[in-house]
Design a protein around this motif. Structure first.
Motif, PDB file in Angstrom:
ATOM      1  N   LYS A 102      41.791 -20.410 -48.648  1.00 12.89           N
ATOM      2  CA  LYS A 102      42.798 -19.444 -48.455  1.00 12.89           C
ATOM      3  C   LYS A 102      42.719 -18.363 -47.395  1.00 12.89           C
ATOM      4  CE  LYS A 102      43.923 -20.050 -53.292  1.00 12.89           C
ATOM      5  NZ  LYS A 102      43.741 -19.509 -54.511  1.00 12.89           N
ATOM      6  N   VAL A 103      41.409 -18.285 -46.936  1.00  9.55           N
ATOM      7  CA  VAL A 103      41.214 -16.963 -46.044  1.00  9.55           C
ATOM      8  C   VAL A 103      40.675 -17.467 -44.681  1.00  9.55           C
ATOM      9  CG1 VAL A 103      40.073 -14.899 -45.849  1.00  9.55           C
ATOM     10  CG2 VAL A 103      41.275 -15.399 -47.970  1.00  9.55           C
ATOM     11  N   ASN A 104      41.078 -17.118 -43.781  1.00 11.54           N
ATOM     12  CA  ASN A 104      40.728 -17.429 -42.391  1.00 11.54           C
ATOM     13  C   ASN A 104      39.259 -16.806 -42.058  1.00 11.54           C
ATOM     14  OD1 ASN A 104      43.834 -17.567 -41.898  1.00 11.54           O
ATOM     15  ND2 ASN A 104      42.991 -19.000 -40.376  1.00 11.54           N
ATOM     16  N   TYR A 105      38.697 -17.452 -41.171  1.00 12.79           N
ATOM     17  CA  TYR A 105      37.298 -16.776 -40.555  1.00 12.79           C
ATOM     18  C   TYR A 105      37.754 -15.889 -39.457  1.00 12.79           C
ATOM     19  CZ  TYR A 105      32.964 -15.902 -38.342  1.00 12.79           C
ATOM     20  OH  TYR A 105      31.809 -15.236 -38.036  1.00 12.79           O
ATOM     21  N   PHE A 106      37.286 -14.597 -39.455  1.00  8.22           N
ATOM     22  CA  PHE A 106      37.544 -13.544 -38.456  1.00  8.22           C
ATOM     23  C   PHE A 106      36.257 -12.873 -38.140  1.00  8.22           C
ATOM     24  CE2 PHE A 106      38.974  -9.607 -36.804  1.00  8.22           C
ATOM     25  CZ  PHE A 106      40.309  -9.905 -36.133  1.00  8.22           C
ATOM     26  N   TRP A 107      35.853 -13.066 -36.898  1.00  5.38           N
ATOM     27  CA  TRP A 107      34.410 -12.237 -36.566  1.00  5.38           C
ATOM     28  C   TRP A 107      34.812 -10.703 -36.634  1.00  5.38           C
ATOM     29  CZ3 TRP A 107      29.644 -13.548 -35.196  1.00  5.38           C
ATOM     30  CH2 TRP A 107      28.982 -12.895 -34.461  1.00  5.38           C
TER      31      TRP A 107
ATOM     32  N   GLY B 244      41.015 -12.059 -41.256  1.00  3.30           N
ATOM     33  CA  GLY B 244      40.225 -12.718 -42.541  1.00  3.30           C
ATOM     34  C   GLY B 244      38.939 -12.145 -42.707  1.00  3.30           C
ATOM     35  N   LEU B 245      37.849 -12.904 -43.091  1.00  7.00           N
ATOM     36  CA  LEU B 245      36.633 -12.437 -43.123  1.00  7.00           C
ATOM     37  C   LEU B 245      35.513 -13.276 -42.436  1.00  7.00           C
ATOM     38  CD1 LEU B 245      36.944 -12.512 -47.337  1.00  7.00           C
ATOM     39  CD2 LEU B 245      36.649 -10.430 -45.651  1.00  7.00           C
ATOM     40  N   ASP B 246      34.654 -12.419 -42.002  1.00  7.66           N
ATOM     41  CA  ASP B 246      33.279 -13.194 -41.664  1.00  7.66           C
ATOM     42  C   ASP B 246      32.426 -13.614 -42.780  1.00  7.66           C
ATOM     43  OD1 ASP B 246      31.771 -10.985 -42.296  1.00  7.66           O
ATOM     44  OD2 ASP B 246      31.671 -10.188 -40.013  1.00  7.66           O
ATOM     45  N   CYS B 247      31.272 -14.297 -42.468  1.00  2.09           N
ATOM     46  CA  CYS B 247      30.634 -14.462 -43.562  1.00  2.09           C
ATOM     47  C   CYS B 247      30.115 -13.403 -44.493  1.00  2.09           C
ATOM     48  CB  CYS B 247      29.328 -15.600 -42.961  1.00  2.09           C
ATOM     49  SG  CYS B 247      28.137 -14.652 -42.005  1.00  2.09           S
ATOM     50  N   SER B 248      29.466 -12.463 -43.846  1.00  5.91           N
ATOM     51  CA  SER B 248      29.078 -11.346 -44.588  1.00  5.91           C
ATOM     52  C   SER B 248      30.242 -10.730 -45.280  1.00  5.91           C
ATOM     53  CB  SER B 248      28.161 -10.516 -44.102  1.00  5.91           C
ATOM     54  OG  SER B 248      28.503  -9.812 -42.999  1.00  5.91           O
TER      55      SER B 248
END
Length: 170
Positions: free
Chosen positions: A32-37, A71-75
């Motif tokens: 549901k949420v894209n990866y975003f640096w 979106g979110l990055d990993c952390s």
């Protein structure tokens, strides 16, 4: 999705409520949420900014300067999960990224890994959450991965260490 439903059904009976909340919360964003640096969010529930076209401003990525769905990055994903699982009372690593999150963990063996523990790539270059185990006993990892451009459940490929967050009382 079927992946998240089977993962949740497979959680150990003796899993603490804190760990179960972390895994269920992590599963809520799968697909549901894209990866975003550089993407962070300390919003309870769905962040209205997710999916909006935004410029990547954090340095250090090939995507810096480009426009992508926010979106979110990993952390950032791990921070959002712990923040939401605790109703806003806990941020693992205090927003300092995977290295800081690792510093709030005790290193443990792969055999001792439990749902809700954190896993790391070499040099803390990526972080994910142990979701459980598959039918073969292999670890399932929930993480926001640039390679998949989303929150996904995968095996432990690439992850080289596992840590137990100090947050858990067990």
């Amino acid at each position: 999705s079927g992946d998240t439903a089977s993962l949740i059904r497979g959680l150990p009976e003796d899993l603490s409520p804190e760990r179960e909340a972390v895994v269920r919360t992590a599963c809520s964003l799968v697909g549901k949420v894209n990866y975003f640096w550089g993407g962070k969010s300390l919003v309870i529930g769905w962040d209205a900014r997710w999916g909006e076209l935004r410029q990547v401003t954090a340095a250090g990525s090939s995507t810096t300067g480009t426009y992508r769905p926010y979106g979110l990055d990993c952390s950032g994903f791990v921070d959002w999960v712990f923040y939401n699982a605790t109703n806003g009372s806990y941020i693992i690593g205090h927003g300092g990224g995977a290295t800081m999150q690792h510093s709030y963990c005790t290193d443990i063996s792969w055999e001792d890994a439990r749902p809700g523990d954190l896993v790391f790539y070499p040099d803390n270059s990526h972080v994910g959450i142990v979701g459980g185990r598959d039918a073969n006993g292999e670890l399932l990892i929930i993480h926001c991965a640039s390679g998949y451009n989303n929150v996904v459940i995968t095996g432990k490929e690439g992850f080289t260490s596992v840590g137990r967050p100090q947050y858990y009382s067990d």
